[in-house]
Design a protein around this motif. Structure first.
Motif, PDB file in Angstrom:
ATOM      1  N   ASN A   1      -1.460  -0.164 -28.744  1.00  0.00           N
ATOM      2  CA  ASN A   1      -0.757  -0.870 -27.422  1.00  0.00           C
ATOM      3  C   ASN A   1      -0.323  -2.276 -28.189  1.00  0.00           C
ATOM      4  O   ASN A   1       0.653  -3.002 -27.562  1.00  0.00           O
ATOM      5  CB  ASN A   1      -1.811  -0.845 -26.544  1.00  0.00           C
ATOM      6  N   ILE A   2      -1.193  -2.977 -28.733  1.00  0.00           N
ATOM      7  CA  ILE A   2      -0.770  -4.536 -28.948  1.00  0.00           C
ATOM      8  C   ILE A   2       0.245  -4.508 -30.316  1.00  0.00           C
ATOM      9  O   ILE A   2       0.907  -5.593 -30.286  1.00  0.00           O
ATOM     10  CB  ILE A   2      -1.948  -5.302 -29.444  1.00  0.00           C
ATOM     11  N   LEU A   3       0.252  -3.337 -30.891  1.00  0.00           N
ATOM     12  CA  LEU A   3       1.575  -3.686 -32.053  1.00  0.00           C
ATOM     13  C   LEU A   3       2.901  -2.793 -31.756  1.00  0.00           C
ATOM     14  O   LEU A   3       3.826  -3.251 -32.197  1.00  0.00           O
ATOM     15  CB  LEU A   3       0.852  -2.932 -33.235  1.00  0.00           C
ATOM     16  N   VAL A   4       2.720  -1.864 -31.027  1.00  0.00           N
ATOM     17  CA  VAL A   4       3.784  -0.969 -31.311  1.00  0.00           C
ATOM     18  C   VAL A   4       4.752  -0.951 -29.949  1.00  0.00           C
ATOM     19  O   VAL A   4       4.370  -0.794 -28.949  1.00  0.00           O
ATOM     20  CB  VAL A   4       3.673   0.644 -31.766  1.00  0.00           C
ATOM     21  N   ASP A   5       6.163  -1.262 -30.221  1.00  0.00           N
ATOM     22  CA  ASP A   5       6.726  -1.107 -29.085  1.00  0.00           C
ATOM     23  C   ASP A   5       7.942   0.036 -29.174  1.00  0.00           C
ATOM     24  O   ASP A   5       7.968   0.808 -30.506  1.00  0.00           O
ATOM     25  CB  ASP A   5       7.773  -2.404 -29.073  1.00  0.00           C
TER      26      ASP A   5
ATOM     27  N   LYS B   1       7.123  -1.316 -39.286  1.00  0.00           N
ATOM     28  CA  LYS B   1       5.995  -2.003 -38.747  1.00  0.00           C
ATOM     29  C   LYS B   1       4.831  -1.668 -39.339  1.00  0.00           C
ATOM     30  O   LYS B   1       3.932  -2.636 -39.713  1.00  0.00           O
ATOM     31  CB  LYS B   1       6.107  -1.842 -37.013  1.00  0.00           C
TER      32      LYS B   1
ATOM     33  N   LEU C   1      -8.582  -9.776 -26.030  1.00  0.00           N
ATOM     34  CA  LEU C   1      -7.680  -9.991 -25.130  1.00  0.00           C
ATOM     35  C   LEU C   1      -7.216  -8.775 -24.404  1.00  0.00           C
ATOM     36  O   LEU C   1      -7.307  -8.706 -22.892  1.00  0.00           O
ATOM     37  CB  LEU C   1      -6.567 -10.686 -25.339  1.00  0.00           C
TER      38      LEU C   1
ATOM     39  N   LEU D   1       3.515  -8.220 -33.323  1.00  0.00           N
ATOM     40  CA  LEU D   1       2.967  -7.984 -31.895  1.00  0.00           C
ATOM     41  C   LEU D   1       3.989  -7.165 -31.010  1.00  0.00           C
ATOM     42  O   LEU D   1       5.118  -7.434 -31.057  1.00  0.00           O
ATOM     43  CB  LEU D   1       2.345  -8.957 -31.489  1.00  0.00           C
ATOM     44  N   SER D   2       3.547  -6.240 -30.325  1.00  0.00           N
ATOM     45  CA  SER D   2       4.192  -5.634 -29.221  1.00  0.00           C
ATOM     46  C   SER D   2       4.622  -6.687 -28.019  1.00  0.00           C
ATOM     47  O   SER D   2       3.976  -7.871 -27.821  1.00  0.00           O
ATOM     48  CB  SER D   2       3.714  -4.417 -28.421  1.00  0.00           C
ATOM     49  N   LYS D   3       5.614  -6.441 -27.222  1.00  0.00           N
ATOM     50  CA  LYS D   3       5.959  -7.468 -26.228  1.00  0.00           C
ATOM     51  C   LYS D   3       4.877  -7.444 -25.248  1.00  0.00           C
ATOM     52  O   LYS D   3       4.689  -8.906 -25.004  1.00  0.00           O
ATOM     53  CB  LYS D   3       7.343  -6.529 -25.574  1.00  0.00           C
ATOM     54  N   GLN D   4       4.246  -6.478 -24.677  1.00  0.00           N
ATOM     55  CA  GLN D   4       3.150  -6.751 -23.882  1.00  0.00           C
ATOM     56  C   GLN D   4       1.862  -7.618 -24.388  1.00  0.00           C
ATOM     57  O   GLN D   4       1.116  -8.553 -23.799  1.00  0.00           O
ATOM     58  CB  GLN D   4       2.467  -5.655 -23.216  1.00  0.00           C
ATOM     59  N   THR D   5       1.633  -7.605 -25.606  1.00  0.00           N
ATOM     60  CA  THR D   5       0.765  -8.504 -26.460  1.00  0.00           C
ATOM     61  C   THR D   5       1.197 -10.064 -26.134  1.00  0.00           C
ATOM     62  O   THR D   5       0.432 -10.723 -25.692  1.00  0.00           O
ATOM     63  CB  THR D   5       0.705  -8.126 -27.809  1.00  0.00           C
TER      64      THR D   5
ATOM     65  N   LEU E   1       0.345 -11.034 -22.952  1.00  0.00           N
ATOM     66  CA  LEU E   1      -1.006 -11.065 -22.378  1.00  0.00           C
ATOM     67  C   LEU E   1      -1.660 -12.375 -23.206  1.00  0.00           C
ATOM     68  O   LEU E   1      -2.569 -12.049 -23.834  1.00  0.00           O
ATOM     69  CB  LEU E   1      -1.571  -9.840 -22.834  1.00  0.00           C
ATOM     70  N   LYS E   2      -1.217 -13.562 -22.441  1.00  0.00           N
ATOM     71  CA  LYS E   2      -1.913 -14.826 -23.089  1.00  0.00           C
ATOM     72  C   LYS E   2      -3.202 -14.852 -22.418  1.00  0.00           C
ATOM     73  O   LYS E   2      -3.264 -14.692 -21.291  1.00  0.00           O
ATOM     74  CB  LYS E   2      -1.069 -15.967 -23.174  1.00  0.00           C
TER      75      LYS E   2
ATOM     76  N   VAL F   1      -0.033  -7.215 -15.377  1.00  0.00           N
ATOM     77  CA  VAL F   1       0.369  -6.597 -16.767  1.00  0.00           C
ATOM     78  C   VAL F   1       1.636  -5.209 -16.274  1.00  0.00           C
ATOM     79  O   VAL F   1       2.693  -5.009 -16.966  1.00  0.00           O
ATOM     80  CB  VAL F   1      -0.595  -5.715 -17.787  1.00  0.00           C
ATOM     81  N   ARG F   2       1.412  -4.720 -15.114  1.00  0.00           N
ATOM     82  CA  ARG F   2       2.175  -3.711 -14.447  1.00  0.00           C
ATOM     83  C   ARG F   2       3.182  -4.381 -14.049  1.00  0.00           C
ATOM     84  O   ARG F   2       4.226  -3.441 -13.479  1.00  0.00           O
ATOM     85  CB  ARG F   2       1.338  -2.768 -13.713  1.00  0.00           C
TER      86      ARG F   2
END
Lengths: 401, 401
Positions: free
Chosen positions: A113-117, A173, A267, B8-12, B15-16, B138-139
């Motif tokens: 989740n944190i790495l792959v788009d 990636k 996080l 890092l993925s977009k959502q990461t 997510l600060k 996040v959603r």
């Protein structure tokens, strides 16, 4: 109401139950010999040690063991994992490089989740661990497969693919890889191949997610140092698990990675479940500290080697010659290639009616190829179940030829 | 390497870490009186009972308690939860309506993932539980807020908003609500209001995610039946937790919902962590079966009522009159409104330098309003810490006027 469809999110509608999982659910409560799961033999659980540890933990530190704790993990366990992971050759790390998860499954979930788009280029072995594939699939990467050989994934083929992608301006990636006692193939990457993979990662600037679930369960030959041990650039995210060496029911895994990545995992996990159960973490910390795991491992390896041998003998006796199979050097599974005309997914229902379950191999291929393959587990069934179940399977396969 | 950003993925990247979490981390290992967390008083943990239960579980069923188990939960616990949830008025359910999660946080995470898409219209209370808000954010829904009053969320205002949305052709997907001993407001919805909300849900066809974290911790007056108890259409997804009534360190929560929803939760959880720890589930099942929780609850409620009274007295003594506060009927928190000119986020660092931590209230508002509010916990600090900490806070607030 019962009309839930309009309320579900897009990803829910994409996440449909696999036909295989539905089929395997039919084994529940029935007299079926299951080669399907990846369950440890319960005789390997150090029950008395765990009981003693829990008693003492609750006597001396119940107010932390039963309380909320830090998202990245209980400090006592993170410290123990620094020395424990050194057994896999990983040094030069400290507590801040360790992250504790609810089984290594949660680590896979969070990492992908944190790495792959969507559209990211991701390499996986063919075949590879099906639940990792399931998590990855939700992220919608572009998959690239590398066939597993006896010495590990075919890196020459991988290098050609990397070159081609680079020439097309595409950036890779990460690679998800199980270098040691691979699930489901049962092979272990040679040391030179490990070094070669690290060179490729450096040259083509991608990350490696190393799943070392069976690193402590190699019973033929040595367990080479993990990829993380060879990582001089902080490219490897290492995953370990207590499921195969202590108890899966405690749901404990860990990650070793660059501190920056650990912070991102933390996080994300904050949202998922706040933290991994505290008491369970104290149990694992003490099990390492007291040498419970280290003492138990040789016995577990012996048991699984013997069970593997029984399964291999049974396959040699009962399967037709046209079936090819691995001889795993560790782990819990034999992988088999049946004649091309046999579709193991279609055959599963019949096998279960005859009293045996397995996992059709196509689940382990990102492209659902390998429709004539199957994964067979030997760690959980008893010796007599292995013999009887393989005989049944053998007869079924023969009837299809 | 240390250049993680491109991986890092977009959502990461979205997510600060919140500045508040970073600030509160500074309390670790320091002599700070913390009103910030939501930790139970450890004296409420039934340590000896848990020890006895674990001993017996490991003596009699270690091969299931330490093994993998079903994704939706151990059958023994799901059965016990059917009768336990009946204490909150919920009847006409069976084991298949129950789903066990790693704390109710995981249930929130999975529920909002399976239900909410970007742009969906979602109602929340103002204020509401911050970590639920974090998961929702996040959603990326479109938020609509309903102010909390002494008798619950202001449903007349909500109805106006619903009407307006409907007239604009917009469909509301769900409301996230904490009807009993609301976190952070400490209020409990009146029974008539509960019925009114159910009528609105039916008329405007939306779901209700009911967080009943404090349903067993009401110490002034009655704890009215949960919304799920009033649900004749299967619209309510009920969330319970063992964190406040047994032990948060075991990380156990549960969901009661329509069987179809349970299946979706199961499918998603398979990817997240396979299942909730087995041993922990057996502990909770036995703790219900043996009446450990039921016996313990009156003592816990007494303790928290006394601590609440000490905090209220201290606030009355030390806070300036310009501060307004709730008098919670249950749960673990007092919520306070400071004079408008005080920004509690800005004041936090100074408070911590003076030796006291709290959570700035703006975190509990989806729109980050309420910048002059704060949430103060009384369940965890000792009685003398409550008095001393409130005195320090009071002096600090006075110095700002």
């Amino acid at each position: 109401m019962a009309k839930w469809q309009p309320f579900l999110s897009k990803q829910t509608n994409e996440l449909k139950s696999s036909e295989i999982r539905d089929l395997l659910k039919l084994t529940e409560g029935r007299e079926v010999i299951s080669f399907a799961g990846g369950l440890p033999d319960p005789s390997t659980f150090p029950v008395e040690d765990i009981k003693k540890i829990i008693d003492e933990v609750l006597d001396t530190k119940s107010s932390s063991a039963l309380q909320y704790t830090a998202t990245a993990g209980v400090s006592e366990l993170r410290k123990q994992l620094v020395s424990f992971t050194a057994l896999r050759g990983v040094t030069n790390i400290n507590e801040n490089n360790i992250f504790v998860s609810v089984g290594s499954q949660e680590a896979l979930f969070i990492i992908f989740n944190i790495l792959v788009d969507q559209g990211d280029h991701v390499f996986v072995e063919k075949p590879t661990y099906l639940t990792a594939l399931n998590v990855l699939r939700v992220r919608k990467p572009e998959f690239h497969g590398v066939p597993v050989t006896e010495k590990g994934p075919n890196l020459h083929e991988m290098e050609s693919q990397l070159k081609k992608l680079k020439s097309e301006g595409k950036r890779v990636k990460l690679m998800y890889v199980i270098p040691t006692a691979q699930n489901p193939a049962g092979t272990t990457m040679y040391l030179e191949e490990r070094k070669y993979l690290m060179e490729l990662a450096s040259a083509y600037d991608f990350l490696i997610v190393e799943d070392d679930a069976y690193g402590f369960l190699v019973f033929d030959g040595d367990s080479p140092p993990s990829l993380k041990a060879l990582d001089t650039e902080g490219r490897v995210i290492y995953l370990g698990t207590f499921s195969k060496i202590l108890s899966p029911g405690l749901r404990l895994g860990w990650v070793v990675a660059d501190e920056e990545i650990i912070r991102e995992l933390e996080l994300f996990k904050q949202n998922v479940d706040l933290h991994t159960p505290s008491l369970n973490q104290f149990v694992a910390a003490e099990a390492i500290k007291r040498g419970v795991i280290q003492t138990n491992l040789p016995k577990t390896r012996d048991l699984y080697r013997r069970k593997r041998d029984i399964m291999i003998d049974a396959i040699n006796n009962y399967f037709p010659d046209a079936v090819k199979r691995t001889k795993p050097v560790g782990g819990m599974f034999v992988f088999a290639w049946l004649p091309e005309k046999i579709d193991t997914t279609k055959m599963l229902q019949e096998a279960m009616e005859n009293g045996v379950a397995y996992v059709p191999g196509s689940s382990f291929f990102y492209d659902y190829s390998g429709r004539n393959t199957m994964r067979i587990n030997y760690s959980f069934p008893s010796k007599s179940q292995i013999e009887r179940g393989i005989e049944i399977l053998g007869n079924l396969i023969k009837s299809k030829l």
